[in-house]
Design an enzyme around this catalytic site. Structure first.
Site, PDB file in Angstrom:
ATOM      1  N   PHE A 186       0.834  -1.146   0.019  1.00 25.90           N
ATOM      2  CA  PHE A 186       0.142   0.111   0.038  1.00 25.90           C
ATOM      3  C   PHE A 186       0.877   1.508   0.051  1.00 25.90           C
ATOM      4  CE2 PHE A 186       0.784  -1.115   4.398  1.00 25.90           C
ATOM      5  CZ  PHE A 186       1.044   0.108   5.021  1.00 25.90           C
ATOM      6  N   CYS A 187       0.337   2.292  -0.317  1.00 27.95           N
ATOM      7  CA  CYS A 187       0.878   3.815  -0.317  1.00 27.95           C
ATOM      8  C   CYS A 187      -0.008   4.915  -0.302  1.00 27.95           C
ATOM      9  CB  CYS A 187       1.829   3.893  -1.704  1.00 27.95           C
ATOM     10  SG  CYS A 187       0.855   3.588  -3.200  1.00 27.95           S
ATOM     11  N   THR A 188       0.097   5.930  -0.373  1.00 30.09           N
ATOM     12  CA  THR A 188      -0.641   6.990  -0.077  1.00 30.09           C
ATOM     13  C   THR A 188      -1.952   6.747  -0.928  1.00 30.09           C
ATOM     14  OG1 THR A 188       1.072   8.236   0.736  1.00 30.09           O
ATOM     15  CG2 THR A 188      -1.078   9.582   0.031  1.00 30.09           C
TER      16      THR A 188
END
Length: 321
Positions: A186-188
């Site tokens: 996951f990331c922003t």
């Protein structure tokens, strides 16, 4: 007619749009010029990055202006189904507009990684908890260390990277830990994971998933009482961090090192508003601190006059919505 570009907008609500789209642009320079013209005419502020692989950015302005820019992006080849993430603010959280031509819209530094060819499996926020709760899933936060420190999913692996360019080396060093495993990343806003999952699949890790829409969509859609998220999510604008429901967080920004500062950081004797924080205090000379103090004084004087000082702006180097 050109809209006003003053920081204080007449509209009661400012719309913030975080967006990215991998697409194939034959003439990215022409795309950049076109988007800059549309954005300036609309009077929005923020950053757009354009490369041969697509577009990425975060922009803000009145809703009508944002709609005009999004329409221009959706008219580009491969961008018709652009799905931006929106938030609202009382004022524009940027001090200028930047539309830049880049080699990559998110810089990994590995040639020939194309998420349009192969990418991990998208997981909707509503299904994310079941995936990460499974003890057989390796959950990886692909963001930089200073972002992870603000908040992350409970139990996620922190690669400790200073830059997304460092991620491939981290994967190589932990190849044995990932081979044959189910990996969820996951990331922003989802953009880093598009490349990260494509990279892992090219490296032979086949069972790869990533959070569709990133942390921002998760915080927007998943109720706080059901959330696996702890802390806040760092964002690349003057909000600094947001919480569940994308409400403004408690973190501020050190104007010396441009890193997020928590409430505990601000309580430290090493913190001085506009001048230094515990992270950078020892790395700055007396001359530098004096310069920062004068800049902070000028910012406060401008604020007292109801004006915005350019020195207060958030320096987006690379937007990761």
């Amino acid at each position: 007619m050109r809209r006003s570009t003053s920081i204080a907008c007449d509209a009661p609500v400012i719309r913030i749009a975080a967006l990215y789209r991998f697409a194939r642009f034959d003439d990215p320079a022409a795309v950049r010029a076109h988007l800059e013209a549309v954005a300036r005419d609309a009077g929005i502020r923020g950053t757009l990055l354009v490369a041969a692989e697509g577009v990425n950015g975060t922009v803000a302005g009145d809703p009508e202006a944002i709609d005009a820019v999004l329409a221009a992006i959706r008219a580009l080849p491969g961008c018709a189904d652009l799905k931006p993430k929106f938030a609202e603010a009382d004022a524009v959280p940027f001090h200028r507009l930047k539309v830049r031509l880049k080699a990559e819209i998110v810089t990994m530094g590995v040639p020939d990684i194309d998420p349009l060819d192969d990418v991990g499996t998208y997981v909707a926020p509503a299904d994310w908890n079941a995936l990460v709760d499974d003890p057989d899933t390796v959950v990886i936060d692909t963001r930089n260390a200073y972002e992870v420190a603000v908040g992350s999913f409970a139990g996620a692996v922190d690669p400790g990277t200073d830059s997304f360019r460092d991620f491939p080396a981290w994967v190589e060093a932990h190849r044995d830990d990932l081979t044959g495993k189910r990996v969820a990343m996951f990331c922003t806003g989802g953009i880093r994971c598009e490349k990260a999952t494509a990279y892992l699949k090219r490296e032979g890790v086949g069972d790869v998933f990533h959070l569709d829409g990133g942390i921002l969509r998760y915080l927007e859609e998943v109720p706080a009482e059901e959330s696996r998220w702890t802390g806040e999510c760092f964002v690349f604008d003057e909000r600094v961090a947001v919480g569940h429901g994308l409400t403004p967080g408690t973190h501020g920004l050190c104007r010396a090192c441009r890193m997020p500062v928590s409430e505990a950081d601000r309580a430290s004797r090493l913190y001085e508003e506009g001048v230094a924080c515990p992270r950078c205090h020892a790395d700055r000379t007396d001359e530098q601190r004096a310069g920062y103090a004068e800049r902070h004084r000028q910012v406060e004087l401008a604020a007292a006059r109801g004006e915005a000082h350019v020195g207060a702006g958030f320096p987006i180097v690379s937007a990761d919505p």
